[in-house]
Motif scaffolding. Sequence first.
Motif, PDB file in Angstrom:
ATOM      1  N   ASP A  55       0.810  -1.213   0.000  1.00  0.00           N
ATOM      2  CA  ASP A  55       0.000   0.000   0.000  1.00  0.00           C
ATOM      3  C   ASP A  55       0.842   1.261   0.000  1.00  0.00           C
ATOM      4  O   ASP A  55       0.300   2.353  -0.152  1.00  0.00           O
ATOM      5  CB  ASP A  55      -0.913   0.014   1.235  1.00  0.00           C
ATOM      6  N   PHE A  56       2.130   1.171   0.155  1.00  0.00           N
ATOM      7  CA  PHE A  56       2.981   2.348   0.239  1.00  0.00           C
ATOM      8  C   PHE A  56       3.528   2.790  -1.119  1.00  0.00           C
ATOM      9  O   PHE A  56       4.263   3.755  -1.179  1.00  0.00           O
ATOM     10  CB  PHE A  56       4.157   2.071   1.183  1.00  0.00           C
ATOM     11  N   SER A  57       3.215   2.105  -2.174  1.00  0.00           N
ATOM     12  CA  SER A  57       3.747   2.493  -3.480  1.00  0.00           C
ATOM     13  C   SER A  57       2.709   2.267  -4.564  1.00  0.00           C
ATOM     14  O   SER A  57       1.827   1.405  -4.442  1.00  0.00           O
ATOM     15  CB  SER A  57       5.014   1.693  -3.790  1.00  0.00           C
ATOM     16  N   LEU A  58       2.812   3.089  -5.587  1.00  0.00           N
ATOM     17  CA  LEU A  58       1.942   2.981  -6.753  1.00  0.00           C
ATOM     18  C   LEU A  58       2.755   3.393  -7.968  1.00  0.00           C
ATOM     19  O   LEU A  58       3.330   4.493  -7.991  1.00  0.00           O
ATOM     20  CB  LEU A  58       0.712   3.886  -6.597  1.00  0.00           C
ATOM     21  N   PRO A  59       2.848   2.534  -8.980  1.00  0.00           N
ATOM     22  CA  PRO A  59       3.612   2.910 -10.170  1.00  0.00           C
ATOM     23  C   PRO A  59       2.890   3.997 -10.961  1.00  0.00           C
ATOM     24  O   PRO A  59       1.669   4.137 -10.895  1.00  0.00           O
ATOM     25  CB  PRO A  59       3.693   1.597 -10.956  1.00  0.00           C
ATOM     26  N   GLY A  60       3.651   4.760 -11.701  1.00  0.00           N
ATOM     27  CA  GLY A  60       3.088   5.821 -12.522  1.00  0.00           C
ATOM     28  C   GLY A  60       4.134   6.432 -13.418  1.00  0.00           C
ATOM     29  O   GLY A  60       5.328   6.100 -13.356  1.00  0.00           O
ATOM     30  N   ASP A  61       3.668   7.332 -14.306  1.00  0.00           N
ATOM     31  CA  ASP A  61       4.609   7.999 -15.213  1.00  0.00           C
ATOM     32  C   ASP A  61       5.573   8.898 -14.435  1.00  0.00           C
ATOM     33  O   ASP A  61       6.743   9.032 -14.821  1.00  0.00           O
ATOM     34  CB  ASP A  61       3.830   8.824 -16.242  1.00  0.00           C
ATOM     35  N   TYR A  62       5.079   9.526 -13.406  1.00  0.00           N
ATOM     36  CA  TYR A  62       5.907  10.390 -12.559  1.00  0.00           C
ATOM     37  C   TYR A  62       5.566  10.066 -11.107  1.00  0.00           C
ATOM     38  O   TYR A  62       4.387   9.974 -10.733  1.00  0.00           O
ATOM     39  CB  TYR A  62       5.656  11.869 -12.855  1.00  0.00           C
ATOM     40  N   LEU A  63       6.606   9.897 -10.318  1.00  0.00           N
ATOM     41  CA  LEU A  63       6.404   9.504  -8.929  1.00  0.00           C
ATOM     42  C   LEU A  63       6.513  10.703  -7.988  1.00  0.00           C
ATOM     43  O   LEU A  63       7.385  11.556  -8.164  1.00  0.00           O
ATOM     44  CB  LEU A  63       7.433   8.449  -8.521  1.00  0.00           C
ATOM     45  N   LEU A  64       5.625  10.719  -7.006  1.00  0.00           N
ATOM     46  CA  LEU A  64       5.694  11.667  -5.897  1.00  0.00           C
ATOM     47  C   LEU A  64       5.986  10.877  -4.626  1.00  0.00           C
ATOM     48  O   LEU A  64       5.478   9.760  -4.468  1.00  0.00           O
ATOM     49  CB  LEU A  64       4.387  12.434  -5.723  1.00  0.00           C
ATOM     50  N   ALA A  65       6.785  11.445  -3.774  1.00  0.00           N
ATOM     51  CA  ALA A  65       7.096  10.799  -2.504  1.00  0.00           C
ATOM     52  C   ALA A  65       6.335  11.491  -1.375  1.00  0.00           C
ATOM     53  O   ALA A  65       6.129  12.702  -1.409  1.00  0.00           O
ATOM     54  CB  ALA A  65       8.592  10.844  -2.237  1.00  0.00           C
ATOM     55  N   GLY A  66       5.934  10.697  -0.396  1.00  0.00           N
ATOM     56  CA  GLY A  66       5.235  11.251   0.757  1.00  0.00           C
ATOM     57  C   GLY A  66       5.864  10.777   2.048  1.00  0.00           C
ATOM     58  O   GLY A  66       6.209   9.605   2.185  1.00  0.00           O
TER      59      GLY A  66
END
Length: 815
Positions: free
Chosen positions: A33-44
């Motif tokens: 639940d802590f990660s989601l792939p995508g074209d651009y990543l944002l960190a939290g």
Amino acid sequence: MLLQAARLVGLQLSLSLFCCWAFSCHSTESSPDFSLPGDYLLAGLFPIHSDYLEVRSRPMVTLCDRSNSFNSHGYHLFQAMRFSIEEINNSTALLPNVTLGYELYDVCSESASVYAMLRILSVPGTHHIEIQGDTSRYSPTAVAVIGPSSTNHATAAASMLSPFLVPLISYKPSSETLGVKRQYPSFLHTIPSDKYQVEIMVLLLQSFGWVWISLVGSDDEYGQLGVQALENQGTQQGICIAFKGIVPSSARPGDDSMWNMMSRLDWARTTVVVVFSSRQPARVFFESVVLANLTAKVWIASEDWAISTHLSSVPGIWGIGTVLGVAIQQRTVPGLKEFEEAYVRADKGIQGPCPRGSWCSSNQLCRECQAFTAQEMPTFGAFAMSNSYNVYRAVYAVAHGLHQLLGCTSGACSRGQVYPGQLLEQIHKVNFLLHEDVVTFNDNGDPLSSYDIIAWDWSGPKWTFQVIGSSRWSPVRLDINKTKIQWHGKDNQVPTSVCSSNCLEGHAQVIVGVHHCCFECVPCEAGTFLNKSDPHRCQPCGKEEWAPKRSQTCFPRTVVFLAWHEPVSWVLLAANTLLLLVVVGTAGLFAWHLETPVVRSAGGKLCFLMLGSLAVGSCGLYGFLGKPTLIMCLLRQTLFALGLAIFLSCLTIRSFQLVFIFKFSAKLPIFYRAWVQHHGAGLFVVISSTAQLLICLTWLAVWTPLPTREYQRFPQLVMLDCTEAKSLGFVLAFIYNSLLSVSTFACSYLGKDLPENYNEAKCVTFSLLLNFVSWIAFFTTASVYQAPLHDRVLSSAGRASSPYQADHGRLLCPA
């Protein structure tokens, strides 16, 4: 350049050592639940588990998922970012055909925060960080970072991300130092800076007149900088800090350090206590306050704990007094609560080991996964929703910046390489409307947001708060509805918090001790006034002004002189004119009967000199009327002194001759013949008059009488006068005439037993006694006249309209 190169080399060495250890595989597993792939990543960066003291200084990555350390507040922030990105990915207007991903980190300690930063800065697909000469072209794993939640963690994160220009948008830390772009060029936040929070707190104190306060802060950067800023700004605005204390990071409720703080706080005797602290230290503080039974005070809360249930749930806190606070404006994230409920309803299994796999493919170190039921779901309070909205706004700010950078305004985005520095530039330019909230940043990375002023409310069955006011910008000001506040005192009276009560009007505040708020009230003396710009010192009035005792202003002095149109002048003129008419009439009568025995026995032609000298002396009176001029000052006293001297000389020699003829001529015949032959009478008059004339000429030459403005005689008046009364010439002329008067009196007294036809002693003696009495009365009146007039003027000065103020510029004679 050299400084930047040295900084990069040092950073490379430290990162290399840390990476070698941090990126080695551990026998732990990850949560998907802590990660989601995508074209651009944002960190939290979110505190899903609470910090604890034992790991703060330990040089190792902390495993955050300890038992009993779950942080529901951090969980809501974590879900807010997941919800925001899901909402953006489902939008067709914002970033069409672009998918955002995320990497979320549980930062329960500084070491965990540093670990997260290393993962974020690592090159995608690798476990290392490349140090390049041009850091603006560096491509880390994430293009932007949201978080973290504490000032200390944010400072560490900003220090590591700034050399690579990776945007760091914080939802919680509000320290003013993070806005220094020279140190932290990539830092922004969606919560107003502490600089504005401190200004609002100072305005809140001023609005209620609270100038004698205690100040408590937490032992972290947020509390220490906030306390320092409050002390500086409050002191500049006239607020005194009676007690200042810091809650130690290791403090526990009721321990020695807290008992000592409670004792000093109680000894300070302040009604108002400002607590600029993080939530956990604030809870320790208030648990100690309840134990020490410190009640009947007003507690001013900083934004971090003002509406937090973590503080309102302290047992017994309802009885400590009135709690006012500064909070960010309350906004909600539409749909977030339903998103969390749906997350709980999904099949997440039960709490247990995480799914097995390669832990290095994820970012979160964990040993057990957390699961909720509908009954165990963390509650959503106002404080959590407010901070969740800041996370929501931060994610949307990044999305709008990326939208502009990828040229999505045309309807389709050109997906390509995005460098963090490029995105940072676009984020600074964003200006969009998010649920009726304008999102934009100033040059320091601060949002244009305002604060609410809140008050705790215990009137219902459970704790709540109500918004009693709000702040406005440019300039900073407060709008407060004071009628909404339920004060702890009787009759709902607003508490006071001052060291010394305000002084009465016209009393200076003489500071006692080191605090300017503690003072004694001292009345201003006459001739001084209390300027509102300087309440600590009575200032003297100007030369042309005066003031009574306890005055707050100076009044213009009244210019006075003996004017021609005044009633007293008319009386003097009438009497003097009548005297002159009598003199002229007598001279005419004597001239008509000059050869008669009566006139000859009275002195003959000598009578005309006596009458003329009296007329000349009487003319000196006209020099005392009207505004003094140089001619008037030169003539008025000299005419009188010379005329009186001639008259007294004639009168003396006449009395002397009568006594000499009847009593001594037979005994001193030779002297008598010589006296008659050499015209002794006339010679004496000439010599005596000439002596007085020389004295007067010397007076006019050496001590020239000049027009002057007299300020010393009466404090409320400016008297237009001449300087003759203060000169030695006047004294000599007066003494000379006094000697002549005594001589005349002696000679006339010796002739008291002369024949009745020549006995003028009674008339002369009576006239001279009248002259002496008039001079004595004059000097006595002049010496005592000032006191009653001064008292009369001072008693009238306190009236609403002062007669002296109203008559300013008029030329009056003293009545």
